[in-house]
Design an enzyme around this catalytic site. Structure first.
Site, mmCIF file in Angstrom:
data_model
loop_
_atom_site.group_PDB
_atom_site.id
_atom_site.type_symbol
_atom_site.label_atom_id
_atom_site.label_comp_id
_atom_site.label_asym_id
_atom_site.label_seq_id
_atom_site.Cartn_x
_atom_site.Cartn_y
_atom_site.Cartn_z
ATOM 1 N N ARG A 115 -21.131 3.475 -0.849
ATOM 2 C CA ARG A 115 -19.917 4.284 -0.743
ATOM 3 C C ARG A 115 -20.262 5.764 -0.621
ATOM 4 O O ARG A 115 -19.634 6.497 0.162
ATOM 5 C CB ARG A 115 -19.021 4.055 -1.962
ATOM 6 C CG ARG A 115 -17.808 4.971 -1.962
ATOM 7 C CD ARG A 115 -16.890 4.726 -3.142
ATOM 8 N NE ARG A 115 -15.815 5.717 -3.167
ATOM 9 C CZ ARG A 115 -14.804 5.725 -4.029
ATOM 10 N NH1 ARG A 115 -14.728 4.774 -4.951
ATOM 11 N NH2 ARG A 115 -13.872 6.645 -3.978
ATOM 12 N N ASN A 132 -11.295 -3.117 -0.487
ATOM 13 C CA ASN A 132 -10.967 -2.068 0.489
ATOM 14 C C ASN A 132 -11.880 -2.138 1.706
ATOM 15 O O ASN A 132 -13.013 -2.595 1.604
ATOM 16 C CB ASN A 132 -11.095 -0.695 -0.174
ATOM 17 C CG ASN A 132 -9.837 -0.300 -0.911
ATOM 18 O OD1 ASN A 132 -8.734 -0.617 -0.499
ATOM 19 N ND2 ASN A 132 -9.998 0.402 -2.025
ATOM 20 N N CYS A 171 -2.769 -3.713 -2.868
ATOM 21 C CA CYS A 171 -3.230 -2.366 -3.175
ATOM 22 C C CYS A 171 -2.414 -1.834 -4.343
ATOM 23 O O CYS A 171 -1.244 -2.183 -4.498
ATOM 24 C CB CYS A 171 -3.042 -1.469 -1.943
ATOM 25 S SG CYS A 171 -3.562 0.248 -2.198
ATOM 26 N N HIS A 231 -2.797 2.294 2.628
ATOM 27 C CA HIS A 231 -3.198 3.699 2.486
ATOM 28 C C HIS A 231 -2.592 4.577 3.577
ATOM 29 O O HIS A 231 -3.057 5.681 3.839
ATOM 30 C CB HIS A 231 -4.722 3.848 2.449
ATOM 31 C CG HIS A 231 -5.324 3.329 1.178
ATOM 32 N ND1 HIS A 231 -6.657 3.451 0.863
ATOM 33 C CD2 HIS A 231 -4.755 2.681 0.114
ATOM 34 C CE1 HIS A 231 -6.896 2.900 -0.321
ATOM 35 N NE2 HIS A 231 -5.747 2.438 -0.793
ATOM 36 N N TYR A 243 -2.704 9.135 -0.044
ATOM 37 C CA TYR A 243 -3.731 9.128 1.000
ATOM 38 C C TYR A 243 -3.298 9.864 2.256
ATOM 39 O O TYR A 243 -4.136 10.160 3.117
ATOM 40 C CB TYR A 243 -4.109 7.681 1.353
ATOM 41 C CG TYR A 243 -5.020 7.055 0.331
ATOM 42 C CD1 TYR A 243 -6.403 7.022 0.512
ATOM 43 C CD2 TYR A 243 -4.509 6.494 -0.841
ATOM 44 C CE1 TYR A 243 -7.237 6.446 -0.433
ATOM 45 C CE2 TYR A 243 -5.338 5.926 -1.797
ATOM 46 C CZ TYR A 243 -6.697 5.900 -1.587
ATOM 47 O OH TYR A 243 -7.536 5.351 -2.528
#
Length: 435
Positions: free
Chosen positions: A95, A149, A170, A200, A253
């Site tokens: 990540r 995700n 989510c 998102h 987001y």
């Protein structure tokens, strides 16, 4: 009632105590008999730590739930009623690379949005499809609840390339409901938000309190400085004029799309000052969490877990499972095949909308045609998602390049190629489809 078997793929996640807490709270409506937490060899230590905490939590609650820890995914999935996926291929180190690589080219790097989300999807797609093949063979009647995700894109992959009953999930919509309720100082059960968009990239089109439309009131509160952000997203204030013109509630987001320059500057400053990107920060938080989890006197979900950004995950996941199992016909916000809910999106793509949940799954509630101020962005991101799914399945370089170029946050072909080449090089070993 028949005892349920639940398999959690990525059971060594720091989020797992959230799930355990959710199952404990809903013991009267969800007769969980066996909870299998499964991980891979690299996650063995975390699995044992979080698994032992789970056992202590269940024991403290006085429940007869068998907690099994295993590295054998097939064993966990076999005869499961529900399979939850909350995995992170490559861990937090991957990540961090997803966030750092685009920033080299002054492009936003984020776990689920833009080039960073693309990299995560490429690593995840081969693994999630392997999991689906196991479900097809070993528990064909199981429901797959995907929290991995980028949730919308991964759910899109599952519904296009697997024969599995799946719903994407989510915690952003439930976070928005809970935060709005706190803003208004009311119980969240009195609130309903009409959500529509993508994962998102979802908007609260209308906010209702006891059935009365209070959207304008909430927008005015946001314009006056109230916040609906999450712990994992910098709390930059929305432009008041645009927010009033939009007349909808953006999800946290949206800052990456509506405040791109400010978000990039914020990330680069954090890197330059040593604070690091969100992945760097989460690695520190997670290290602290597992030290807390390892304390053998701990037998509850620790409050420090809220720093991890997964607040309300258990509410979203466990209540969704309960709604399916108990045929509740409740309204939940999920990632599901459109089926005409959003008229200006294809019927067969995955969208994030309110849906009625019963024992047959999710039935999306029609929202009609979305206005151009949001439909254009949705269409661009959906085009990127569809190309990304194809690239993740086929490993075709040109399709991957087209996917990145299609994303609104990637500025040029030249930059897209540089980022894509870095992603493939830096993720060697996690991208078998590109070999």
């Amino acid at each position: 009632m028949k005892g349920l078997k639940i398999a959690v793929i990525g059971g060594g996640s720091s989020y797992t105590p959230e799930l355990i807490d959710g199952f404990i709270k809903r013991v009267e409506e969800l007769p969980v008999k066996e909870l299998c937490l499964v991980d891979i060899e690299e996650g063995r230590s975390k699995l044992e730590i979080v698994g032992n905490l789970a056992k202590r939590m269940v024991k403290k609650a006085g429940l007869d739930i068998q907690i099994k820890l295993t590295l054998n995914r097939k064993e966990a999935i076999k005869d499961a009623d529900f399979v939850l996926t909350q995995l992170r291929v490559g861990g937090l180190a991957a990540r961090a690379r997803d966030e750092h690589i685009p920033l080299k080219y002054n492009v936003l790097g984020q776990e689920t949005t833009g080039a960073g989300g693309f990299a995560k999807a490429m690593r995840t797609i081969p693994v999630i499809l392997d999991i689906c093949r196991d479900i097809e063979t070993l528990s064909p009647n199981a429901w797959l609840i995907n929290f991995t995700n980028p949730a919308g894109l991964i759910t899109e992959t599952i519904l296009k390339y697997a024969n599995v009953k799946a719903i994407g999930l989510c915690n952003v919509p439930i976070h928005m409901v809970k935060n709005t309720a706190e803003l208004l100082e009311v119980d969240s059960s009195r609130l309903q938000i009409e959500f529509a968009g993508l994962n998102h990239l979802v908007w609260g089109r209308k906010v209702y309190l006891d059935g009365k439309d209070i959207t304008d009131k909430v927008i005015n509160m946001l314009c006056d400085g109230a916040s609906l952000t999450m712990k994992n997203i910098t709390d930059l204030n929305w432009d008041k004029d645009y927010l009033r013109a939009l007349s909808m509630i953006p999800c946290p987001y949206h800052r990456y799309f509506y405040m791109t320059d400010e978000m990039i500057d914020d990330m680069k400053t954090a890197l330059a000052t040593g604070e690091g990107t969100r992945a760097d920060q989460v690695q520190k938080v997670e290290k602290e969490l597992f030290e807390i989890y390892a304390d053998e006197s701990l037998d509850i979900k620790p409050p420090q877990l809220e720093k991890r950004g997964g607040a309300y995950y258990s509410d979203a996941a466990v209540s969704l499972i309960s709604a399916i199992y108990n045929n509740k016909k409740e309204i939940h916000t999920v990632n599901v095949r459109n089926n005409g809910a959003i008229l200006n999106q294809p019927e067969d793509v995955v969208v994030e909308v309110n849906a009625v949940i019963d024992s047959n799954g999710a039935h999306p509630i029609a929202v009609g045609k979305l206005p151009p101020e949001i439909s254009g962005l949705i269409s661009s991101v959906k085009a990127y998602e569809l190309l990304s799914v194809e690239a993740g399945v086929t490993g075709d370089y040109n399709t991957a390049l087209k996917a990145l170029i299609a994303h609104p946050l990637v500025p040029s072909v030249k930059t897209a190629k540089l980022i894509l080449d870095d992603i493939i090089r830096e993720n060697r070993g996690y991208l078998p489809q590109f070999e």
